[in-house]
Motif scaffolding. Structure first.
Motif: not given
Length: 390
Positions: A350, A363, A367, A374, A381, A383-384
């Motif tokens: 993340f 993930a 999102e 997280c 967060i 994005n990842s």
């Protein structure tokens, strides 16, 4: 755990609750307080206007004033007057006692032996303030009300009484004070005040250890409205069988008081000013906090919509199934399992916290939330990014 840590935990819980939804709860509470202040200001201003218009008359002039009101056929609201006089028992004009004896139906204070027309005895149980080692219950009681059981017992006795001219009695006229339905504060005089300690029982230490309240003393008080005290009566005044009678008005904050008309007007004007500025300040703060909360949540919702619209392009068709097959292939050590599904290997980190905690599918699910955080550090967060092993 110490009482200080309990206080810190409770303060953190309340602050987190107040700032939830980016301060929307705090803004709503401030708005409610502002509305209450404005409503109280309106009621206070209405009472102030009524008292300013009310004439201040003596007991001897009251009969002629009532006759003029009856001739003009005015409504009851114009019969509100302020009468200042001295307290005397109604039995003094009923012919039920002689000069050589004390009036019947007059209350006598047990402690000071003073004669009175209103006698109030109060017993208040005082509890300990120590929170104990396991005192979460006392923390909540201190916040929402100490205890459900009754802590104060009050005995109120009254006898019929009148207001007379102090220097001219018994030759002057009088006005009967009608106490029916009155819940206004009374101008009582304290004649007895004593605190009696309570001996601790064998269970007191256990109650204190677990934070339960236990009584430590009983406060005894006695208050009276003595004969001869000079007070002001504010309310509706009418003639009953040719005798003036004054009764309380529910819309006014005073009925019997030590203050004069000028003191009442000054007191209500000061309260009105405080309530007005409190409403303005609290209202401005609530508008600012609610506006900030609305903008923050609106931006979060737009960002969520944008991420949600981009998800199909990131994971489309057979890519997801291929990713799942790759991640589920083989035995995955416990330290590398996804913290959410506990089935697939950790593949996505993340941003900006950088924690490698989830598989690619989980993930993407994180999102897509409105406020993505997280799962390890609970940091927000953006994005990842998928991590590939060489």
């Amino acid at each position: 755990m110490s009482s200080r840590s309990h206080e810190q935990a409770l303060a953190a819980l309340l602050s987190q609750l107040a700032l939830s939804f980016d301060g929307a709860i705090l803004g709503a509470a401030l708005a409610y307080a502002a509305v209450r202040s404005i409503l109280n200001y309106a009621a206070n201003s209405k009472s102030l206007a009524k008292i300013r218009k009310s004439p201040t008359v003596s007991v001897s002039d009251l009969r002629s004033l009532l006759q003029n009101h009856d001739q003009d056929h005015q409504d009851q609201e114009h019969n509100i007057v302020i009468v200042r006089g001295h307290v005397e028992a109604k039995s003094a004009v009923d012919g039920t006692w002689k000069k050589s004896s004390r009036p019947p139906n007059v209350l006598l204070s047990h402690e000071s032996a003073d004669k009175a027309v209103i006698l109030q005895r109060t017993q208040t149980c005082i509890y300990n303030e120590w929170k104990g080692f396991l005192g979460w219950t006392s923390e909540l009681r201190a916040l929402f009300g100490r205890s459900l059981k009754e802590q104060e017992t009050t005995l109120l006795r009254t006898v019929p009484f009148i207001l007379v001219e102090g220097g001219q009695w018994p030759q002057s006229d009088y006005v009967i004070v009608n106490m029916d339905g009155s819940r206004h504060p009374l101008p009582l005089t304290t004649v007895y005040h004593q605190l009696q300690p309570i001996v601790a029982s064998r269970y007191t230490f256990i109650q204190a250890l677990f934070g339960h309240e236990y009584p430590v003393g009983v406060l005894h008080e006695e208050k009276i409205l003595p004969l001869g005290k000079c007070i002001s009566a504010v309310g509706f005044c009418n003639s009953k069988n040719g005798i003036p009678e004054i009764k309380s008005c529910k819309d006014l904050p005073y009925f019997l008081a030590d203050m004069t008309k000028d003191q009442m007007v000054a007191d209500l004007a000061f309260k009105a000013k405080i309530l007005l500025w409190s409403g303005i300040v609290l209202g401005s703060l609530s508008i600012g906090v609610l506006g900030f909360a609305v903008m923050r949540n609106w931006n979060k919702w737009k960002a969520w919509r944008q991420r949600h619209s981009q998800q199909p392009s990131r994971v489309s068709g057979g890519d997801v199934s291929q990713i799942d097959e790759d991640e589920e292939a083989g035995d995955v050590p416990d330290g590398q399992l996804c913290v959410i599904c506990l089935m697939r290997r950790r593949r996505s980190a993340f941003i900006p916290c950088g924690h490698l905690a989830c598989c690619h599918s989980c993930a993407i699910s994180v999102e897509s939330e409105v406020s993505p955080k997280c799962p390890l550090c609970r940091q927000a967060i953006r994005n990842s990014i998928r991590i590939f092993e060489s």
